[in-house]
Scaffold this motif. Structure first.
Motif, mmCIF file in Angstrom:
data_model
loop_
_atom_site.group_PDB
_atom_site.id
_atom_site.type_symbol
_atom_site.label_atom_id
_atom_site.label_comp_id
_atom_site.label_asym_id
_atom_site.label_seq_id
_atom_site.Cartn_x
_atom_site.Cartn_y
_atom_site.Cartn_z
ATOM 1 N N TYR A 63 35.346 94.421 44.744
ATOM 2 C CA TYR A 63 36.393 95.421 44.911
ATOM 3 C C TYR A 63 37.747 94.792 45.241
ATOM 4 O O TYR A 63 38.755 95.483 45.258
ATOM 5 C CB TYR A 63 36.015 96.419 46.004
ATOM 6 C CG TYR A 63 34.802 97.227 45.638
ATOM 7 C CD1 TYR A 63 34.868 98.153 44.612
ATOM 8 C CD2 TYR A 63 33.603 97.049 46.297
ATOM 9 C CE1 TYR A 63 33.764 98.891 44.251
ATOM 10 C CE2 TYR A 63 32.497 97.777 45.947
ATOM 11 C CZ TYR A 63 32.573 98.706 44.922
ATOM 12 O OH TYR A 63 31.474 99.434 44.564
ATOM 13 N N LEU A 80 41.139 92.551 44.690
ATOM 14 C CA LEU A 80 42.005 92.343 43.527
ATOM 15 C C LEU A 80 41.956 90.889 43.093
ATOM 16 O O LEU A 80 41.912 89.979 43.915
ATOM 17 C CB LEU A 80 43.446 92.719 43.870
ATOM 18 C CG LEU A 80 43.712 94.182 44.198
ATOM 19 C CD1 LEU A 80 45.167 94.343 44.617
ATOM 20 C CD2 LEU A 80 43.401 95.076 43.034
ATOM 21 N N GLU A 98 45.862 90.712 39.114
ATOM 22 C CA GLU A 98 46.133 92.059 39.621
ATOM 23 C C GLU A 98 47.094 92.017 40.803
ATOM 24 O O GLU A 98 48.004 92.844 40.905
ATOM 25 C CB GLU A 98 44.832 92.738 40.035
ATOM 26 C CG GLU A 98 43.921 93.069 38.868
ATOM 27 C CD GLU A 98 42.519 93.425 39.275
ATOM 28 O OE1 GLU A 98 41.772 93.882 38.405
ATOM 29 O OE2 GLU A 98 42.151 93.237 40.460
ATOM 30 N N THR A 124 48.188 97.008 36.627
ATOM 31 C CA THR A 124 47.282 96.667 37.717
ATOM 32 C C THR A 124 46.130 97.652 37.806
ATOM 33 O O THR A 124 44.962 97.253 37.905
ATOM 34 C CB THR A 124 48.041 96.660 39.063
ATOM 35 O OG1 THR A 124 49.123 95.744 38.969
ATOM 36 C CG2 THR A 124 47.132 96.256 40.203
ATOM 37 N N TYR A 138 42.171 96.791 36.929
ATOM 38 C CA TYR A 138 41.171 96.973 37.974
ATOM 39 C C TYR A 138 40.092 97.965 37.532
ATOM 40 O O TYR A 138 38.900 97.733 37.738
ATOM 41 C CB TYR A 138 41.845 97.475 39.254
ATOM 42 C CG TYR A 138 40.902 97.662 40.418
ATOM 43 C CD1 TYR A 138 40.456 96.565 41.147
ATOM 44 C CD2 TYR A 138 40.461 98.922 40.784
ATOM 45 C CE1 TYR A 138 39.589 96.726 42.204
ATOM 46 C CE2 TYR A 138 39.597 99.097 41.839
ATOM 47 C CZ TYR A 138 39.165 97.999 42.552
ATOM 48 O OH TYR A 138 38.303 98.169 43.589
ATOM 49 N N ARG A 147 37.807 96.342 34.934
ATOM 50 C CA ARG A 147 36.916 95.366 35.569
ATOM 51 C C ARG A 147 35.803 96.060 36.346
ATOM 52 O O ARG A 147 34.642 95.656 36.296
ATOM 53 C CB ARG A 147 37.725 94.456 36.484
ATOM 54 C CG ARG A 147 36.934 93.298 37.058
ATOM 55 C CD ARG A 147 37.837 92.301 37.759
ATOM 56 N NE ARG A 147 38.696 92.891 38.762
ATOM 57 C CZ ARG A 147 38.346 93.043 40.041
ATOM 58 N NH1 ARG A 147 37.165 92.660 40.444
ATOM 59 N NH2 ARG A 147 39.193 93.561 40.898
ATOM 60 N N GLN A 148 36.133 97.141 37.044
ATOM 61 C CA GLN A 148 35.119 97.863 37.808
ATOM 62 C C GLN A 148 34.130 98.581 36.898
ATOM 63 O O GLN A 148 32.942 98.656 37.209
ATOM 64 C CB GLN A 148 35.782 98.876 38.758
ATOM 65 C CG GLN A 148 36.522 98.241 39.889
ATOM 66 C CD GLN A 148 35.646 97.353 40.736
ATOM 67 O OE1 GLN A 148 34.524 97.718 41.068
ATOM 68 N NE2 GLN A 148 36.128 96.179 41.060
#
Length: 88
Positions: free
Chosen positions: A6, A8, A12, A68, A72, A75-76
């Motif tokens: 979680y 950055l 990011e 950003t 994120y 990626r999550q």
């Protein structure tokens, strides 16, 4: 599950720092330009010297912020996807 997933990444954090830097620059430039342009009294010069650069800096801020957030989120979403062939 790893708690560091979680956090950055470097890219990011860099985009977020650019976003904040552009926002602070827009505020600073807008404050200084409003003091200078107030004395000119020409609407065209007001738009040219004050409004356009501030809008440019704010749009760059929003662009880096969206970069950003989407980086994120992507990626999550890939981290949450279960891998094929792995059974618990």
């Amino acid at each position: 599950m790893n708690t560091s997933m979680y956090a950055l990444t470097r890219s990011e954090r860099a985009c977020l720092q650019y976003s904040i830097a552009f926002l602070v620059s827009a505020i600073f430039y807008g404050f200084l330009a409003s003091r200078v342009v107030r004395e000119l009294g020409r609407p065209y010069m007001t738009s040219l010297l004050q409004d356009l650069p501030v809008l440019l800096l704010i749009s760059l801020c929003v662009g880096f912020l969206f970069t950003t957030v989407t980086h994120y989120a992507i990626r999550q979403s890939f981290a949450q996807r279960p891998r094929e062939g792995v059974h618990d």
